[in-house]
Design a protein around this motif. Structure first.
Motif, PDB file in Angstrom:
ATOM      1  N   ARG A 202     -20.095  14.181  27.143  1.00 24.23           N
ATOM      2  CA  ARG A 202     -19.617  15.175  28.111  1.00 24.23           C
ATOM      3  C   ARG A 202     -18.362  14.699  28.845  1.00 24.23           C
ATOM      4  NH1 ARG A 202     -25.168  14.994  29.527  1.00 24.23           N
ATOM      5  NH2 ARG A 202     -24.629  14.154  31.575  1.00 24.23           N
ATOM      6  N   GLN A 203     -17.866  13.513  28.507  1.00 26.92           N
ATOM      7  CA  GLN A 203     -16.691  12.970  29.179  1.00 26.92           C
ATOM      8  C   GLN A 203     -15.507  12.907  28.214  1.00 26.92           C
ATOM      9  OE1 GLN A 203     -17.811   9.145  30.857  1.00 26.92           O
ATOM     10  NE2 GLN A 203     -18.945  10.106  32.522  1.00 26.92           N
ATOM     11  N   VAL A 204     -14.312  13.088  28.773  1.00 25.77           N
ATOM     12  CA  VAL A 204     -13.109  12.895  27.978  1.00 25.77           C
ATOM     13  C   VAL A 204     -13.074  11.442  27.522  1.00 25.77           C
ATOM     14  CG1 VAL A 204     -10.582  12.847  28.053  1.00 25.77           C
ATOM     15  CG2 VAL A 204     -11.832  14.706  29.181  1.00 25.77           C
ATOM     16  N   PRO A 205     -12.836  11.177  26.231  1.00 25.53           N
ATOM     17  CA  PRO A 205     -12.831   9.791  25.743  1.00 25.53           C
ATOM     18  C   PRO A 205     -11.842   8.906  26.497  1.00 25.53           C
ATOM     19  CG  PRO A 205     -12.876  11.319  23.902  1.00 25.53           C
ATOM     20  CD  PRO A 205     -12.645  12.148  25.143  1.00 25.53           C
ATOM     21  N   ASP A 206     -12.205   7.650  26.630  1.00 21.99           N
ATOM     22  CA  ASP A 206     -11.373   6.700  27.369  1.00 21.99           C
ATOM     23  C   ASP A 206      -9.958   6.625  26.806  1.00 21.99           C
ATOM     24  OD1 ASP A 206     -10.944   4.371  29.224  1.00 21.99           O
ATOM     25  OD2 ASP A 206     -10.767   3.314  27.321  1.00 21.99           O
TER      26      ASP A 206
ATOM     27  N   TYR B 270     -10.391  14.614  34.806  1.00 18.44           N
ATOM     28  CA  TYR B 270      -9.778  15.325  33.692  1.00 18.44           C
ATOM     29  C   TYR B 270     -10.670  16.451  33.186  1.00 18.44           C
ATOM     30  CZ  TYR B 270      -5.990  11.935  33.339  1.00 18.44           C
ATOM     31  OH  TYR B 270      -4.893  11.164  33.599  1.00 18.44           O
ATOM     32  N   GLU B 271     -11.976  16.256  33.256  1.00 21.09           N
ATOM     33  CA  GLU B 271     -12.899  17.271  32.767  1.00 21.09           C
ATOM     34  C   GLU B 271     -12.856  18.545  33.604  1.00 21.09           C
ATOM     35  OE1 GLU B 271     -14.384  13.266  31.429  1.00 21.09           O
ATOM     36  OE2 GLU B 271     -13.480  14.118  33.230  1.00 21.09           O
ATOM     37  N   THR B 272     -12.408  18.428  34.851  1.00 16.11           N
ATOM     38  CA  THR B 272     -12.374  19.578  35.756  1.00 16.11           C
ATOM     39  C   THR B 272     -10.957  20.011  36.126  1.00 16.11           C
ATOM     40  OG1 THR B 272     -12.545  18.113  37.691  1.00 16.11           O
ATOM     41  CG2 THR B 272     -14.605  18.954  36.755  1.00 16.11           C
ATOM     42  N   GLY B 273      -9.946  19.489  35.442  1.00 19.95           N
ATOM     43  CA  GLY B 273      -8.566  19.860  35.745  1.00 19.95           C
ATOM     44  C   GLY B 273      -8.046  19.258  37.033  1.00 19.95           C
ATOM     45  N   GLY B 274      -8.692  18.199  37.513  1.00 21.92           N
ATOM     46  CA  GLY B 274      -8.315  17.603  38.789  1.00 21.92           C
ATOM     47  C   GLY B 274      -6.943  16.956  38.810  1.00 21.92           C
ATOM     48  N   GLU B 275      -6.372  16.679  37.648  1.00 20.61           N
ATOM     49  CA  GLU B 275      -5.047  16.063  37.631  1.00 20.61           C
ATOM     50  C   GLU B 275      -3.989  16.973  38.235  1.00 20.61           C
ATOM     51  OE1 GLU B 275      -5.338  18.017  33.506  1.00 20.61           O
ATOM     52  OE2 GLU B 275      -6.665  17.161  35.043  1.00 20.61           O
ATOM     53  N   ARG B 276      -4.268  18.273  38.321  1.00 24.29           N
ATOM     54  CA  ARG B 276      -3.319  19.215  38.909  1.00 24.29           C
ATOM     55  C   ARG B 276      -3.337  19.175  40.421  1.00 24.29           C
ATOM     56  NH1 ARG B 276      -5.525  24.277  35.498  1.00 24.29           N
ATOM     57  NH2 ARG B 276      -7.437  23.304  36.320  1.00 24.29           N
ATOM     58  N   ARG B 277      -4.301  18.471  40.999  1.00 22.29           N
ATOM     59  CA  ARG B 277      -4.432  18.433  42.447  1.00 22.29           C
ATOM     60  C   ARG B 277      -4.074  17.071  43.034  1.00 22.29           C
ATOM     61  NH1 ARG B 277      -9.126  20.779  40.585  1.00 22.29           N
ATOM     62  NH2 ARG B 277     -10.431  19.030  41.258  1.00 22.29           N
ATOM     63  N   VAL B 278      -3.452  16.215  42.222  1.00 23.17           N
ATOM     64  CA  VAL B 278      -3.035  14.894  42.697  1.00 23.17           C
ATOM     65  C   VAL B 278      -1.606  14.621  42.253  1.00 23.17           C
ATOM     66  CG1 VAL B 278      -5.409  13.997  42.683  1.00 23.17           C
ATOM     67  CG2 VAL B 278      -3.975  13.731  40.654  1.00 23.17           C
TER      68      VAL B 278
ATOM     69  N   GLY C 240      -5.294  10.167  42.246  1.00 24.07           N
ATOM     70  CA  GLY C 240      -6.587  10.436  41.662  1.00 24.07           C
ATOM     71  C   GLY C 240      -7.089   9.202  40.938  1.00 24.07           C
ATOM     72  N   LEU C 241      -8.296   8.779  41.260  1.00 28.99           N
ATOM     73  CA  LEU C 241      -8.906   7.617  40.613  1.00 28.99           C
ATOM     74  C   LEU C 241     -10.059   8.109  39.748  1.00 28.99           C
ATOM     75  CD1 LEU C 241      -9.214   4.481  40.375  1.00 28.99           C
ATOM     76  CD2 LEU C 241     -10.851   4.648  42.281  1.00 28.99           C
ATOM     77  N   THR C 242     -10.044   7.749  38.479  1.00 31.43           N
ATOM     78  CA  THR C 242     -11.101   8.204  37.592  1.00 31.43           C
ATOM     79  C   THR C 242     -11.342   7.187  36.492  1.00 31.43           C
ATOM     80  OG1 THR C 242     -11.905  10.166  36.395  1.00 31.43           O
ATOM     81  CG2 THR C 242      -9.627   9.499  35.978  1.00 31.43           C
ATOM     82  N   GLY C 243     -12.318   7.474  35.644  1.00 26.88           N
ATOM     83  CA  GLY C 243     -12.668   6.583  34.547  1.00 26.88           C
ATOM     84  C   GLY C 243     -14.048   6.935  34.035  1.00 26.88           C
ATOM     85  N   SER C 244     -14.302   6.625  32.799  1.00 27.33           N
ATOM     86  CA  SER C 244     -15.595   6.923  32.199  1.00 27.33           C
ATOM     87  C   SER C 244     -16.688   6.055  32.806  1.00 27.33           C
ATOM     88  CB  SER C 244     -15.532   6.703  30.690  1.00 27.33           C
ATOM     89  OG  SER C 244     -14.585   7.570  30.094  1.00 27.33           O
TER      90      SER C 244
END
Length: 219
Positions: A158-162, A116-124, A5-9
Motif C-alpha cells: 500500500r506504499q509507494v516503493p522506496d 506521496y500516497e496522498t499527494g502531500g508533496e503539493r503542500r510542501v 515534508g518528511l516521509t519514508g516507508s
C-alpha cells in the motif's frame, strides 16, 4: 516560512529523523500523533467515526484495530473514513503552521508517513525521504511486536516503493549507516532550506488543501 515534508516507508527511520530535526531547532508536526489525539476520548474524530463505524468505538475512543478491521478490503468504507478524518487532520496542521508563523519560525517540518500516497508533496516546499537498505528495513520492522512477513508485505503493497520515493524526493536521508551520518545530512538540509523562501503557505490563507482549498502544485 519553508515547509519541509518528511516521509519514508515503514522501518526506514522516519521517527528517528524527526527527533533529530527537533534537536536541530525545527518544529515538527507529526501526522500520526495528530490522528491519535483526534481518536482519543474527547477527540474531534470520535463522533464522526461513531456515526460511520460504531463498532470501532470503545470506552469513548476509537479503537484503531477495530477500525482497521471495519475498512479492511472495503475501498468505499475507507473513502468514507478518509472523508471524515482528513479535514480534521488538515485543520490540525493548519493550526500548527499558524502558530509557527506567529513565532516567525523559518523552517517547519510536516512528518507525513503517506505523503506521496496522498499527494502531500503539493503542500510542501521540499520533500526529504528517509531510506535504508532493504535488509535493514526488514530487520527493523520484523523486530516489532506482532509483526510478521505477511503483515509487512501487506503494508508495503500500500506504499509507494522506496526507489520511487527517492527518485521523486528533493533530499534523500540515509538512515542505515549510523546516526551520525543521518544527523549530518539533516543538518545540511536544514541549512540549505533556511536560505530559501517558502511558496506554498501564507499566514493570510489556510495551508493548501485544508478547509476545502485545492492544493497548489509545485512549480
Amino acid at each position: 516560512m519553508i515547509i519541509l515534508g518528511l516521509t519514508g516507508s515503514i522501518g526506514m527511520g522516519k521517527s528517528t529523523a524527526a527527533a533529530m530535526l527537533r534537536r536541530l531547532g525545527c518544529p515538527v508536526h507529526d501526522a500520526d500523533a495528530a490522528v491519535h489525539r483526534l481518536y482519543a476520548r474527547g477527540g474531534a474524530a470520535v463522533p464522526r467515526i461513531a456515526a460511520l463505524f460504531p463498532q470501532a468505538i470503545k470506552d469513548g475512543a476509537v479503537d484503531r484495530v477495530a477500525l482497521s478491521a471495519a475498512v479492511l478490503g472495503q475501498p468505499a468504507a475507507l473513502r468514507r473514513l478518509e472523508a471524515a478524518v482528513h479535514p480534521l487532520t488538515r485543520a490540525d496542521a493548519d493550526a500548527f503552521l499558524k502558530r509557527c508563523a506567529r513565532r516567525r519560525v523559518p523552517l517547519v517540518v510536516m512528518d507525513i508517513p503517506l505523503l506521496y500516497e496522498t499527494g502531500g508533496e503539493r503542500r510542501v516546499d521540499a520533500v526529504a525521504v528517509v531510506s535504508a537498505p532493504g535488509f535493514v528495513q526488514r530487520a527493523r520492522v520484523l523486530a516489532r511486536p506482532g509483526m510478521d512477513p505477511v503483515k509487512l508485505a501487506n503494508i508495503l503493497s500500500r506504499q509507494v516503493p522506496d526507489r520511487i520515493k527517492r527518485r521523486r524526493a528533493d533530499f534523500v536521508v540515509p538512515t542505515g549507516l549510523g546516526r551520525r551520518l543521518t544527523l549530518l545530512r539533516l543538518a545540511r538540509i536544514v541549512a540549505a532550506l533556511k536560505r530559501r523562501r517558502g511558496r506554498v503557505w501564507s499566514p493570510h490563507r489556510p495551508w493548501p488543501g485544508s478547509r476545502g482549498h485545492a492544493p497548489q502544485r509545485k512549480a
